[in-house]
Design a protein around this motif. Structure first.
Motif, PDB file in Angstrom:
ATOM      1  N   LEU A  56      16.236  15.071 -14.071  1.00  0.00           N
ATOM      2  CA  LEU A  56      17.093  16.101 -14.673  1.00  0.00           C
ATOM      3  C   LEU A  56      17.410  15.784 -16.127  1.00  0.00           C
ATOM      4  CD1 LEU A  56      19.745  16.821 -11.903  1.00  0.00           C
ATOM      5  CD2 LEU A  56      17.671  18.080 -12.410  1.00  0.00           C
ATOM      6  N   ARG A  57      17.907  14.581 -16.381  1.00  0.00           N
ATOM      7  CA  ARG A  57      18.374  14.252 -17.719  1.00  0.00           C
ATOM      8  C   ARG A  57      17.207  14.020 -18.657  1.00  0.00           C
ATOM      9  NH1 ARG A  57      23.903  13.306 -17.920  1.00  0.00           N
ATOM     10  NH2 ARG A  57      23.489  13.628 -20.109  1.00  0.00           N
ATOM     11  N   GLU A  58      16.239  13.209 -18.218  1.00  0.00           N
ATOM     12  CA  GLU A  58      15.131  12.881 -19.114  1.00  0.00           C
ATOM     13  C   GLU A  58      14.173  14.055 -19.218  1.00  0.00           C
ATOM     14  OE1 GLU A  58      13.628   9.098 -17.805  1.00  0.00           O
ATOM     15  OE2 GLU A  58      15.648   8.244 -17.899  1.00  0.00           O
ATOM     16  N   ALA A 105      28.443  13.814 -10.377  1.00  0.00           N
ATOM     17  CA  ALA A 105      28.801  14.509 -11.609  1.00  0.00           C
ATOM     18  C   ALA A 105      28.670  13.556 -12.800  1.00  0.00           C
ATOM     19  CB  ALA A 105      30.219  15.052 -11.518  1.00  0.00           C
ATOM     20  N   LEU A 106      29.149  12.323 -12.624  1.00  0.00           N
ATOM     21  CA  LEU A 106      29.079  11.361 -13.719  1.00  0.00           C
ATOM     22  C   LEU A 106      27.646  11.006 -14.072  1.00  0.00           C
ATOM     23  CD1 LEU A 106      31.970   8.967 -12.713  1.00  0.00           C
ATOM     24  CD2 LEU A 106      31.814  10.276 -14.822  1.00  0.00           C
ATOM     25  N   ALA A 107      26.823  10.845 -13.036  1.00  0.00           N
ATOM     26  CA  ALA A 107      25.450  10.386 -13.274  1.00  0.00           C
ATOM     27  C   ALA A 107      24.549  11.506 -13.772  1.00  0.00           C
ATOM     28  CB  ALA A 107      24.877   9.790 -11.988  1.00  0.00           C
ATOM     29  N   LEU A 108      24.816  12.733 -13.321  1.00  0.00           N
ATOM     30  CA  LEU A 108      23.822  13.780 -13.538  1.00  0.00           C
ATOM     31  C   LEU A 108      24.228  14.854 -14.531  1.00  0.00           C
ATOM     32  CD1 LEU A 108      22.908  14.388  -9.777  1.00  0.00           C
ATOM     33  CD2 LEU A 108      21.725  12.923 -11.398  1.00  0.00           C
ATOM     34  N   ALA A 109      25.523  15.111 -14.649  1.00  0.00           N
ATOM     35  CA  ALA A 109      25.899  16.372 -15.304  1.00  0.00           C
ATOM     36  C   ALA A 109      26.413  16.196 -16.730  1.00  0.00           C
ATOM     37  CB  ALA A 109      26.964  17.067 -14.472  1.00  0.00           C
ATOM     38  N   ASP A 110      26.188  17.237 -17.543  1.00  0.00           N
ATOM     39  CA  ASP A 110      26.789  17.297 -18.875  1.00  0.00           C
ATOM     40  C   ASP A 110      28.180  17.897 -18.770  1.00  0.00           C
ATOM     41  OD1 ASP A 110      24.318  16.730 -20.473  1.00  0.00           O
ATOM     42  OD2 ASP A 110      23.664  18.513 -19.392  1.00  0.00           O
ATOM     43  N   ARG A 111      28.257  18.910 -17.908  1.00  0.00           N
ATOM     44  CA  ARG A 111      29.526  19.620 -17.786  1.00  0.00           C
ATOM     45  C   ARG A 111      29.844  19.842 -16.324  1.00  0.00           C
ATOM     46  NH1 ARG A 111      30.290  24.568 -20.231  1.00  0.00           N
ATOM     47  NH2 ARG A 111      28.108  25.149 -20.040  1.00  0.00           N
ATOM     48  N   VAL A 112      31.080  20.193 -16.064  1.00  0.00           N
ATOM     49  CA  VAL A 112      31.483  20.375 -14.685  1.00  0.00           C
ATOM     50  C   VAL A 112      32.392  21.592 -14.584  1.00  0.00           C
ATOM     51  CG1 VAL A 112      33.166  18.526 -15.066  1.00  0.00           C
ATOM     52  CG2 VAL A 112      32.782  19.287 -12.802  1.00  0.00           C
ATOM     53  N   ILE A 113      32.262  22.326 -13.469  1.00  0.00           N
ATOM     54  CA  ILE A 113      33.296  23.303 -13.136  1.00  0.00           C
ATOM     55  C   ILE A 113      33.870  22.890 -11.784  1.00  0.00           C
ATOM     56  CG2 ILE A 113      32.376  25.277 -14.425  1.00  0.00           C
ATOM     57  CD1 ILE A 113      31.253  26.426 -11.842  1.00  0.00           C
TER      58      ILE A 113
END
Ligand SMILES: Nc1ncnc2c1ncn2[C@@H]1O[C@H](COP(=O)(O)OP(=O)(O)OP(=O)(O)O)[C@@H](O)[C@H]1O
Length: 359
Positions: free
Chosen positions: A181-183, A198-206
């Motif tokens: 996902l990130r790379e 969320a910490l490992a994968l996401a830029d933003r969160v809802i």
């Protein structure tokens, strides 16, 4: 417009959510059970038709109830990865992964090459000739990731991809997802219960609660300055809704609160007071003197957590719960037990006041 834009109202499920994310961004959707997270994903994937809604991906309108647009799931350019791998049981792993490119009209050899590339990317080349029943849950989920990516989707939806895995398999899949996902700069939406995801994968969160988006922002912001009870809980912080009073703030139950308003605080508007359990002192009697915040509480649970003890308690008005982290020595000294009424005391300088964002 590039990226993904979503508005989805599903009346029968009490869900009305909306969010936007830029191309290549990863959004984590957090929230308690039944909040509407999967429903939102199903609308994006085209599996549920909203009563009112619009989904646009990289400038292509996939759903628009106002205009009667409803592109079928397999034409959306969106791959959905569910909690279970859901591989075709009668096909080999390689054939499972080659399925999407074959369906898209690629030749047998080309589809096989694509499958090999993605199996390699998820470290599953060695399983190519196996059938799904010969794989562990974690292996099957890795293959499902390869199958999703082999379809070359413009967006990837992941619905609690780690939840069916045992604790040993989940970290490896998380690392893998982070890589792809990130790379890979992929536009993706990840529904999760786990803040680590969320910490490992996401830029933003809802954060979705009761069918509504109650919070959005960067992962860091939502965790350090939570505005919803759910986000505060997963961040391990206390959160108390407060209202502006004439000379300060008070809770719904009339407890006066003193704290430090942050930059975006709007006087008079609804706000939340946030403070860490380790800044709470526990007293048998109400202490004198300000500037302290004093909550009358009833202890509900005492949990030993390594060197500290977490004391959970319900506020006397019954409107919210609070936690205090204290030493084992003070638990013994104060003779704290569940059911006991005590006072939780926190200094004004330890309490941050944030405006509640209306989304
Ligand atoms: N297939 C369905 N038919 C009717 N109602 C449904 C269906 N699936 C979910 N719901 C209802 O819609 C609401 C939102 O559920 P949803 O599954 O979207 O929540 P969620 O946040 O994904 O929950 P969880 O974390 O438990 O998966 C709930 O009230 C649920 O009971």
């Amino acid at each position: 417009m590039t990226g993904l834009s979503v508005e989805a109202r599903v009346d029968a499920r009490g869900v009305d959510v909306g969010f936007d994310l830029g191309e290549g961004e990863v959004l984590a959707v957090l929230g308690p059970n039944g909040a509407g997270k999967s429903t939102a994903l199903s609308v994006v994937a085209g599996l549920v038709r909203p009563d009112f809604g619009r989904v646009e991906l990289n400038g292509r309108v996939l759903t628009d109830t106002a205009r009667g647009v409803a592109v079928p799931p397999h034409r959306r350019g969106i791959a959905l990865l569910a909690q279970q791998a859901l591989l075709f049981p009668h096909l080999t792993v390689a054939a499972n992964v080659a399925f999407a490119p074959r369906s898209a009209g690629r030749g047998r050899r080309e589809a096989r090459a694509i499958a090999e590339k993605w199996l390699d990317a998820v470290d599953a080349t060695q399983f190519a000739d196996r059938r799904p029943h010969e794989l562990s849950g974690g292996q099957a989920q890795r293959v499902a990731v390869a199958r999703a990516l082999a379809a070359e989707p413009q967006a990837l939806l992941l619905d609690e991809p780690m939840s069916a895995l045992d604790v040993a398999a989940a970290p490896a899949l998380r690392v893998l997802l982070r890589r792809v996902l990130r790379e890979g700069d992929r536009t993706a939406v990840v529904v999760t219960h786990d803040i680590l995801d969320a910490l490992a994968l996401a830029d933003r969160v809802i954060v979705v609660e009761g069918g509504q988006v109650v919070e959005f922002g960067s992962v860091r912001d939502v965790l350090t300055r939570p505005r919803s009870a759910f986000a505060a809980r997963i961040a391990g912080l206390n959160l108390v809704p407060v209202f502006g009073a004439q000379d300060g703030f008070e809770t719904e139950t009339g407890v006066r609160l003193h704290g430090l308003p942050d930059a975006d605080f709007v006087p008079g508007a609804p706000a939340v007071a946030v403070f860490a359990p380790h800044s709470v002192a526990v007293h048998r009697r109400s202490p004198e003197g300000s500037p302290r915040n004093v909550f009358r509480v009833s202890i509900s649970e005492i949990e030993v957590r390594g060197p500290t003890v977490r004391v959970r308690a319900a506020e006397a008005g019954g409107r919210f719960e609070l936690s205090a982290d204290v030493t084992a020595a003070s638990v013994a000294e104060l003779d704290l037990v569940p059911g006991l009424d005590v006072f939780f005391v926190v200094k004004a300088t330890e309490v941050a006041l944030h405006a509640v964002r209306t989304c």
